[in-house]
Scaffold this active site. Sequence first.
Site, mmCIF file in Angstrom:
data_model
loop_
_atom_site.group_PDB
_atom_site.id
_atom_site.type_symbol
_atom_site.label_atom_id
_atom_site.label_comp_id
_atom_site.label_asym_id
_atom_site.label_seq_id
_atom_site.Cartn_x
_atom_site.Cartn_y
_atom_site.Cartn_z
ATOM 1 N N LYS A 174 32.140 32.568 36.313
ATOM 2 C CA LYS A 174 33.448 33.198 36.151
ATOM 3 C C LYS A 174 34.496 32.167 35.742
ATOM 4 O O LYS A 174 35.269 32.396 34.803
ATOM 5 C CB LYS A 174 33.880 33.891 37.439
ATOM 6 C CG LYS A 174 35.197 34.659 37.314
ATOM 7 C CD LYS A 174 35.721 35.107 38.659
ATOM 8 C CE LYS A 174 36.372 33.948 39.391
ATOM 9 N NZ LYS A 174 37.048 34.358 40.645
ATOM 10 N N ASP A 210 36.103 39.173 37.790
ATOM 11 C CA ASP A 210 36.493 38.898 39.173
ATOM 12 C C ASP A 210 36.492 40.208 39.952
ATOM 13 O O ASP A 210 36.023 41.236 39.458
ATOM 14 C CB ASP A 210 37.861 38.218 39.217
ATOM 15 C CG ASP A 210 38.990 39.164 38.838
ATOM 16 O OD1 ASP A 210 38.730 40.243 38.265
ATOM 17 O OD2 ASP A 210 40.164 38.837 39.119
#
Length: 210
Positions: free
Chosen positions: A120, A138
């Site tokens: 991420k 997220d």
Amino acid sequence: MKREAIEAFFHRLSAANPDPKTELEYATPFQLLVAVVLSAQATDKSVNLATRRLFAAAPTPEAMITLGEEEVAEHIKTIGLFRNKAKNTVALSRLLLERHGGEVPQSREALEALPGVGRKTANVVLNTVFRQPVMAVDTHIFRVSNRTGLAPGKDVLEVEHALMKRIPKEYLLDAHHWLILHGRYTCTARKPACEACIVRDLCGFRDKTA
């Protein structure tokens, strides 16, 4: 969500916010990388409060190493997991100098090899700094993707792959920012503001708020 609805979904988000930006404060790719590492399990607001002081004292990898782990921890002690994050921040600064001449690399593999940097974080840097068409998923984007029916998936990687396939190419570069802002301010976890949502009619969420 059908293709026509997805097209309309992003057209509306784009029209409402033509030039979306991250809410993390930074001046260089290095500073964004550090800020994203620090943002794990913390809000952007709390990270910005910490990094204003941290980046004033250590704006570069060299300065971060000189500052040292204990001093970095002191600067960021207001955010969660600050000791481990301080350790990673100094370690990644050292590796940037040793492996990349102090520059932030432009590949996911090289970024993920740095301490504290996962998929991420790497995707955020690649998208925000280097404008690569990648998707950082997220908790906000995971929720929005599943709740609306945009790109359902059982985990973040499945959602990421689904989004990459389903988002029209002309919207892909900024889709991360639109989705995270939509999840942060409108499609919130506990009480989504469906009544104020500009994509309400396209959304498949059955329990819309009045």
